[in-house]
Design a protein around this motif. Structure first.
Motif, PDB file in Angstrom:
ATOM      1  N   ASN A   9      42.600  36.059  47.851  1.00  0.00           N
ATOM      2  CA  ASN A   9      42.298  35.019  46.862  1.00  0.00           C
ATOM      3  C   ASN A   9      43.568  34.183  46.660  1.00  0.00           C
ATOM      4  OD1 ASN A   9      41.483  33.452  44.740  1.00  0.00           O
ATOM      5  ND2 ASN A   9      41.403  35.123  43.237  1.00  0.00           N
ATOM      6  N   LYS A  11      43.919  31.516  45.063  1.00  0.00           N
ATOM      7  CA  LYS A  11      43.955  30.800  43.774  1.00  0.00           C
ATOM      8  C   LYS A  11      44.371  29.340  44.021  1.00  0.00           C
ATOM      9  CE  LYS A  11      44.704  35.184  41.575  1.00  0.00           C
ATOM     10  NZ  LYS A  11      45.191  35.968  40.455  1.00  0.00           N
ATOM     11  N   HIS A  95      35.673  35.306  38.347  1.00  0.00           N
ATOM     12  CA  HIS A  95      37.039  35.831  38.313  1.00  0.00           C
ATOM     13  C   HIS A  95      37.530  35.773  36.865  1.00  0.00           C
ATOM     14  CE1 HIS A  95      41.347  36.235  38.921  1.00  0.00           C
ATOM     15  NE2 HIS A  95      41.065  36.755  40.110  1.00  0.00           N
ATOM     16  N   GLU A  97      40.175  34.835  35.602  1.00  0.00           N
ATOM     17  CA  GLU A  97      40.841  33.571  35.245  1.00  0.00           C
ATOM     18  C   GLU A  97      39.809  32.497  34.902  1.00  0.00           C
ATOM     19  OE1 GLU A  97      43.324  33.391  38.729  1.00  0.00           O
ATOM     20  OE2 GLU A  97      44.464  35.094  37.962  1.00  0.00           O
ATOM     21  N   GLU A 167      38.413  44.216  38.942  1.00  0.00           N
ATOM     22  CA  GLU A 167      39.789  43.772  38.735  1.00  0.00           C
ATOM     23  C   GLU A 167      40.180  43.947  37.275  1.00  0.00           C
ATOM     24  OE1 GLU A 167      40.969  40.648  41.950  1.00  0.00           O
ATOM     25  OE2 GLU A 167      40.129  39.633  40.218  1.00  0.00           O
ATOM     26  N   ILE A 172      46.254  42.028  36.861  1.00  0.00           N
ATOM     27  CA  ILE A 172      46.237  40.799  37.663  1.00  0.00           C
ATOM     28  C   ILE A 172      47.526  40.017  37.474  1.00  0.00           C
ATOM     29  CG2 ILE A 172      45.113  38.560  37.947  1.00  0.00           C
ATOM     30  CD1 ILE A 172      42.482  39.919  37.510  1.00  0.00           C
ATOM     31  N   GLY A 212      43.913  43.557  41.858  1.00  0.00           N
ATOM     32  CA  GLY A 212      44.937  43.619  40.805  1.00  0.00           C
ATOM     33  C   GLY A 212      46.220  44.170  41.378  1.00  0.00           C
ATOM     34  N   SER A 213      47.118  43.235  41.787  1.00  0.00           N
ATOM     35  CA  SER A 213      48.417  43.620  42.346  1.00  0.00           C
ATOM     36  C   SER A 213      48.298  44.551  43.559  1.00  0.00           C
ATOM     37  CB  SER A 213      49.318  44.221  41.262  1.00  0.00           C
ATOM     38  OG  SER A 213      49.513  43.273  40.225  1.00  0.00           O
ATOM     39  N   LEU A 232      40.307  42.659  46.686  1.00  0.00           N
ATOM     40  CA  LEU A 232      40.435  41.222  46.440  1.00  0.00           C
ATOM     41  C   LEU A 232      41.900  41.047  46.043  1.00  0.00           C
ATOM     42  CD1 LEU A 232      39.071  38.456  46.191  1.00  0.00           C
ATOM     43  CD2 LEU A 232      38.465  39.011  43.848  1.00  0.00           C
ATOM     44  N   VAL A 233      42.626  40.325  46.883  1.00  0.00           N
ATOM     45  CA  VAL A 233      44.090  40.345  46.784  1.00  0.00           C
ATOM     46  C   VAL A 233      44.620  38.977  46.379  1.00  0.00           C
ATOM     47  CG1 VAL A 233      46.199  40.947  48.010  1.00  0.00           C
ATOM     48  CG2 VAL A 233      44.027  41.962  48.722  1.00  0.00           C
ATOM     49  N   GLY A 234      45.497  38.945  45.387  1.00  0.00           N
ATOM     50  CA  GLY A 234      46.108  37.694  44.959  1.00  0.00           C
ATOM     51  C   GLY A 234      47.369  37.400  45.756  1.00  0.00           C
TER      52      GLY A 234
HETATM   53  C1  3PY Z   1      45.141  39.333  41.796  1.00  0.00           C
HETATM   54  O1  3PY Z   1      45.314  40.389  42.383  1.00  0.00           O
HETATM   55  O2  3PY Z   1      46.061  38.729  41.236  1.00  0.00           O
HETATM   56  C2  3PY Z   1      43.819  38.743  41.731  1.00  0.00           C
HETATM   57  O3  3PY Z   1      43.462  38.143  40.726  1.00  0.00           O
HETATM   58  C3  3PY Z   1      42.919  38.790  42.904  1.00  0.00           C
HETATM   59  O4  3PY Z   1      41.752  38.081  42.691  1.00  0.00           O
END
Ligand code: 3PY
Length: 251
Positions: A9, A11, A95, A97, A167, A172, A212-213, A232-234
Motif C-alpha cells: 500500500n 498510500k 483503510h 486512514e 490492521e 500503522i 501494520g508495520s 498489507l504493507v505500508g
Molecule cells: C501500514 O502498514 O502502514 C498500512 O497502513 C498498510 O496498509
C-alpha cells in the motif's frame, strides 16, 4: 491451502517515474509461484501505466479507494467502472486512514464491497481497532462488527473471494507491530465470525492479511501463523527490494 497475498500500500507516495521504475524492477523478479500473489496498491494517476506494465506478469494492480456509484456528480471521485475499464484487479476499501480522515463508514464500505464485485474487482477490506479499544478489551467485538457490516448482503461465493486485512490502527506507521500470536488470534476470530455468517467452507477460503508495520524482518513469523494469509504493507512496500523480499517470504 490458501495462497499468501502480499499487497504493497503505497498510500500517497511516489511520482510517476518512481512508480514506473518500481514496477519495472519488480515484474521480472517476483517469484513464479502459485502460492503467492503480489499486488501493488497505487495512487489513481499511476494505475493506467502500471496496469500496462504488469500486463501478463504475476503482479496485480490495486486502487486504494473508490466511490460506490458507477458515475455521476461526485467531483473528485473515481468509480468502479473506471477501475474495471483500466484493468485494475483489486481495490482497498475502508483503510483506517480513510475511516479516520475521510469519513468512511461501515455503511459506505459495504456499498463499495458490493460495487467491487459488480465490476469484477477483488475488495481488500480493512478492519482494525484503536489503541483505546484494545486497552478496553473491545478488539474482538469491534473487528467482528466491522467484518459483518462490510460483508452484509454478499453471497458466500463473494465472501470467499474477499480479502480481509486486519490492521490494528495503533500499529500503522508507528513501527509497533502486534505480536504474531496476537495478530493471529484476531485473524482466527475474523475467520470464526465469517464462518458464523456463512459456512465453514467459505470461511476457510477467505484470505486474511495482517497489516501494520510489516517489514522483511517480521514477515516470516507472521506468515507462519495458522490464520495469517498475507500482509498489507505500508512503508516497507515502497522500495522494490524490500517488497520483493516480502513476496519471497510467501513462497
Ligand atoms: C501500514 O502498514 O502502514 C498500512 O497502513 C498498510 O496498509
Amino acid at each position: 491451502m490458501r495462497k499468501k497475498v502480499i499487497a504493497g500500500n503505497w498510500k500517497m507516495n511516489k511520482v510517476l517515474s518512481e512508480a514506473n521504475g518500481f514496477v519495472d524492477e519488480v515484474v521480472g523478479s517476483v517469484p513464479d509461484s502459485d502460492q503467492v500473489e503480489a499486488i501493488v496498491c497505487a495512487p489513481f494517476p499511476y494505475l493506467s501505466s502500471l496496469v500496462e506494465k504488469t500486463n501478463g506478469t504475476k503482479v496485480h494492480v490495486a486502487a486504494q479507494n473508490m466511490h460506490f456509484e458507477e458515475n455521476g456528480a461526485f467531483t473528485g471521485e473515481v468509480s468502479p467502472v473506471m477501475l474495471q475499464d483500466l484493468g485494475v484487479t483489486h481495490v482497498v476499501l475502508g483503510h483506517s486512514e480513510r475511516r479516520e480522515l475521510f469519513a468512511e463508514t461501515d455503511e459506505t464500505v459495504n456499498k463499495k464491497t458490493h460495487a467491487a464485485f459488480k465490476h469484477e474487482l477483488t475488495p481488500i477490506v480493512c478492519v482494525g481497532e484503536t489503541l483505546e479499544q484494545r486497552e478496553a478489551n473491545q478488539t474482538m467485538d469491534h473487528v467482528a462488527s466491522q467484518v459483518k457490516k462490510a460483508l452484509e448482503g454478499l453471497s458466500n461465493e463473494q465472501v470467499a473471494n474477499t480479502i480481509i486485512a486486519y490492521e490494528p490502527i495503533w500499529a500503522i506507521g508507528t513501527g509497533k507491530t502486534a505480536s504474531s500470536e496476537d495478530a493471529n488470534e484476531v485473524c482466527a476470530h475474523i475467520r470464526q465470525v465469517i464462518k458464523e455468517v456463512t459456512t465453514e467452507d467459505t470461511s476457510e477460503k477467505v484470505v486474511i492479511q495482517y497489516g501494520g508495520s510489516v517489514k522483511p524482518s517480521n514477515i516470516e513469523e507472521l506468515l507462519a501463523q495458522s490464520d495469517i494469509d498475507g500482509a498489507l504493507v505500508g512503508g516497507a512496500s515502497l522500495e522494490a527490494d524490500s517488497f520483493l523480499q516480502l513476496v519471497e517470504a510467501g513462497t
